[in-house]
Motif scaffolding. Structure first.
Motif, PDB file in Angstrom:
ATOM      1  N   ASP A  54      99.141 -39.444  42.804  1.00 48.17           N
ATOM      2  CA  ASP A  54     100.179 -40.203  42.137  1.00 48.17           C
ATOM      3  C   ASP A  54      99.731 -41.641  41.827  1.00 48.17           C
ATOM      4  N   LYS A  55      99.290 -42.328  42.851  1.00 52.29           N
ATOM      5  CA  LYS A  55      98.914 -43.739  42.709  1.00 52.29           C
ATOM      6  C   LYS A  55      97.726 -43.915  41.751  1.00 52.29           C
ATOM      7  N   THR A  56      96.756 -43.017  41.827  1.00 54.80           N
ATOM      8  CA  THR A  56      95.573 -43.088  40.962  1.00 54.80           C
ATOM      9  C   THR A  56      95.971 -42.941  39.502  1.00 54.80           C
ATOM     10  N   VAL A  57      96.778 -41.926  39.213  1.00 57.60           N
ATOM     11  CA  VAL A  57      97.176 -41.680  37.824  1.00 57.60           C
ATOM     12  C   VAL A  57      98.017 -42.839  37.292  1.00 57.60           C
ATOM     13  N   LYS A  58      98.908 -43.365  38.111  1.00 55.74           N
ATOM     14  CA  LYS A  58      99.736 -44.494  37.658  1.00 55.74           C
ATOM     15  C   LYS A  58      98.881 -45.732  37.393  1.00 55.74           C
ATOM     16  N   THR A  59      97.846 -45.940  38.192  1.00 53.59           N
ATOM     17  CA  THR A  59      96.913 -47.045  37.942  1.00 53.59           C
ATOM     18  C   THR A  59      96.192 -46.835  36.615  1.00 53.59           C
ATOM     19  N   LEU A  60      95.733 -45.618  36.383  1.00 50.93           N
ATOM     20  CA  LEU A  60      95.039 -45.313  35.125  1.00 50.93           C
ATOM     21  C   LEU A  60      95.975 -45.454  33.928  1.00 50.93           C
ATOM     22  N   LEU A  61      97.222 -45.039  34.077  1.00 47.45           N
ATOM     23  CA  LEU A  61      98.202 -45.206  32.995  1.00 47.45           C
ATOM     24  C   LEU A  61      98.414 -46.685  32.685  1.00 47.45           C
ATOM     25  N   ASN A  62      98.516 -47.510  33.729  1.00 53.64           N
ATOM     26  CA  ASN A  62      98.678 -48.956  33.516  1.00 53.64           C
ATOM     27  C   ASN A  62      97.475 -49.547  32.800  1.00 53.64           C
ATOM     28  N   ARG A  63      96.273 -49.105  33.163  1.00 50.25           N
ATOM     29  CA  ARG A  63      95.067 -49.584  32.483  1.00 50.25           C
ATOM     30  C   ARG A  63      95.088 -49.194  31.005  1.00 50.25           C
ATOM     31  N   LEU A  64      95.485 -47.949  30.740  1.00 49.22           N
ATOM     32  CA  LEU A  64      95.526 -47.481  29.351  1.00 49.22           C
ATOM     33  C   LEU A  64      96.573 -48.231  28.532  1.00 49.22           C
ATOM     34  N   VAL A  65      97.682 -48.602  29.164  1.00 48.88           N
ATOM     35  CA  VAL A  65      98.697 -49.419  28.482  1.00 48.88           C
ATOM     36  C   VAL A  65      98.106 -50.792  28.151  1.00 48.88           C
ATOM     37  N   LYS A  66      97.423 -51.413  29.128  1.00 47.10           N
ATOM     38  CA  LYS A  66      96.809 -52.731  28.901  1.00 47.10           C
ATOM     39  C   LYS A  66      95.743 -52.684  27.811  1.00 47.10           C
ATOM     40  N   LYS A  67      95.047 -51.559  27.724  1.00 42.90           N
ATOM     41  CA  LYS A  67      94.001 -51.389  26.703  1.00 42.90           C
ATOM     42  C   LYS A  67      94.585 -50.973  25.350  1.00 42.90           C
ATOM     43  N   GLN A  68      95.908 -50.839  25.303  1.00 43.35           N
ATOM     44  CA  GLN A  68      96.638 -50.426  24.111  1.00 43.35           C
ATOM     45  C   GLN A  68      96.194 -49.056  23.589  1.00 43.35           C
ATOM     46  N   ALA A  69      95.834 -48.175  24.523  1.00 42.72           N
ATOM     47  CA  ALA A  69      95.489 -46.798  24.175  1.00 42.72           C
ATOM     48  C   ALA A  69      96.738 -45.913  24.229  1.00 42.72           C
ATOM     49  N   ILE A  70      97.711 -46.327  25.050  1.00 41.88           N
ATOM     50  CA  ILE A  70      98.986 -45.608  25.151  1.00 41.88           C
ATOM     51  C   ILE A  70     100.117 -46.622  25.199  1.00 41.88           C
ATOM     52  N   ASN A  71     101.327 -46.123  24.955  1.00 39.20           N
ATOM     53  CA  ASN A  71     102.497 -46.977  25.165  1.00 39.20           C
ATOM     54  C   ASN A  71     103.508 -46.198  25.993  1.00 39.20           C
ATOM     55  N   PHE A  72     104.600 -46.841  26.336  1.00 37.18           N
ATOM     56  CA  PHE A  72     105.609 -46.176  27.141  1.00 37.18           C
ATOM     57  C   PHE A  72     106.980 -46.599  26.687  1.00 37.18           C
ATOM     58  N   GLU A  73     107.932 -45.757  27.034  1.00 34.18           N
ATOM     59  CA  GLU A  73     109.333 -46.031  26.760  1.00 34.18           C
ATOM     60  C   GLU A  73     110.092 -45.724  28.040  1.00 34.18           C
ATOM     61  N   LYS A  74     110.923 -46.625  28.463  1.00 33.48           N
ATOM     62  CA  LYS A  74     111.683 -46.395  29.703  1.00 33.48           C
ATOM     63  C   LYS A  74     112.921 -45.580  29.366  1.00 33.48           C
ATOM     64  N   GLN A  75     113.064 -44.466  30.077  1.00 33.37           N
ATOM     65  CA  GLN A  75     114.254 -43.630  29.939  1.00 33.37           C
ATOM     66  C   GLN A  75     114.848 -43.435  31.324  1.00 33.37           C
ATOM     67  N   GLN A  76     115.987 -44.051  31.522  1.00 38.65           N
ATOM     68  CA  GLN A  76     116.653 -44.076  32.815  1.00 38.65           C
ATOM     69  C   GLN A  76     115.693 -44.644  33.862  1.00 38.65           C
ATOM     70  N   ARG A  77     115.301 -43.836  34.854  1.00 40.61           N
ATOM     71  CA  ARG A  77     114.423 -44.352  35.911  1.00 40.61           C
ATOM     72  C   ARG A  77     112.965 -43.941  35.710  1.00 40.61           C
ATOM     73  N   HIS A  78     112.649 -43.355  34.549  1.00 42.75           N
ATOM     74  CA  HIS A  78     111.296 -42.865  34.304  1.00 42.75           C
ATOM     75  C   HIS A  78     110.689 -43.545  33.087  1.00 42.75           C
ATOM     76  N   TYR A  79     109.371 -43.588  33.068  1.00 44.00           N
ATOM     77  CA  TYR A  79     108.639 -44.038  31.903  1.00 44.00           C
ATOM     78  C   TYR A  79     108.062 -42.815  31.214  1.00 44.00           C
ATOM     79  N   LEU A  80     108.204 -42.757  29.902  1.00 37.14           N
ATOM     80  CA  LEU A  80     107.599 -41.686  29.113  1.00 37.14           C
ATOM     81  C   LEU A  80     106.450 -42.290  28.317  1.00 37.14           C
ATOM     82  N   TYR A  81     105.278 -41.714  28.488  1.00 32.79           N
ATOM     83  CA  TYR A  81     104.061 -42.230  27.878  1.00 32.79           C
ATOM     84  C   TYR A  81     103.692 -41.426  26.638  1.00 32.79           C
TER      85      TYR A  81
END
Length: 140
Positions: A54-81
């Motif tokens: 869990d923690k590893t993937v969330k770290t990688l997702l955050n890196r990809l967001v910072k690198k502007q390779a992915i984005n996210f949208e908050k839906q209720q209590r979850h982020y959709l990438y």
């Protein structure tokens, strides 16, 4: 285009296959892929199965967001990438970079290397012939 590590690429690949996706969806997809890859190999590979945490993937997702390779949208209590990079554009860039670095921009030595080691099968050869034929029709 920014540099993406191998681990980040695996996360991005899971996202390209199905998006938008939550972190939990991506983790499940990665672990499913890891299990099916191990099952396709010998039983000795069982010890080498990569479990995505869990923690590893969330770290990688955050890196990809910072690198502007992915984005996210908050839906209720979850982020959709969702991916911002197209798979085809990214793989073309990486392929071109590899050929530039390793073969001075020439594709023939790469193919010749595979041919010399007999790593090309009939389907590969037919696909290459078809690509060359199409190129000749369009560029004469």
């Amino acid at each position: 285009m920014t540099e993406i590590s191998n681990a980040e690429f695996e996360v991005l690949e899971a996202l390209w296959q199905n998006y938008p996706a939550s972190a939990n969806d991506i983790i499940a997809k990665l672990n499913e892929s890891a299990s099916s890859n191990v099952n396709a190999n010998s039983a000795d590979d069982k010890n080498q199965e990569k479990q995505w945490h869990d923690k590893t993937v969330k770290t990688l997702l955050n890196r990809l967001v910072k690198k502007q390779a992915i984005n996210f949208e908050k839906q209720q209590r979850h982020y959709l990438y969702s991916p911002l990079l197209e798979r085809e554009a990214y793989t073309l860039k990486e392929s071109t970079s590899l050929i530039e670095r390793m073969f001075s921009g020439k594709l023939a030595p790469l193919v010749a290397g595979f041919a010399k080691k007999n790593d090309l099968n009939k389907d590969d050869i037919n696909a290459l012939k078809s690509l060359i034929s199409d190129w000749e029709k369009n560029n004469d």
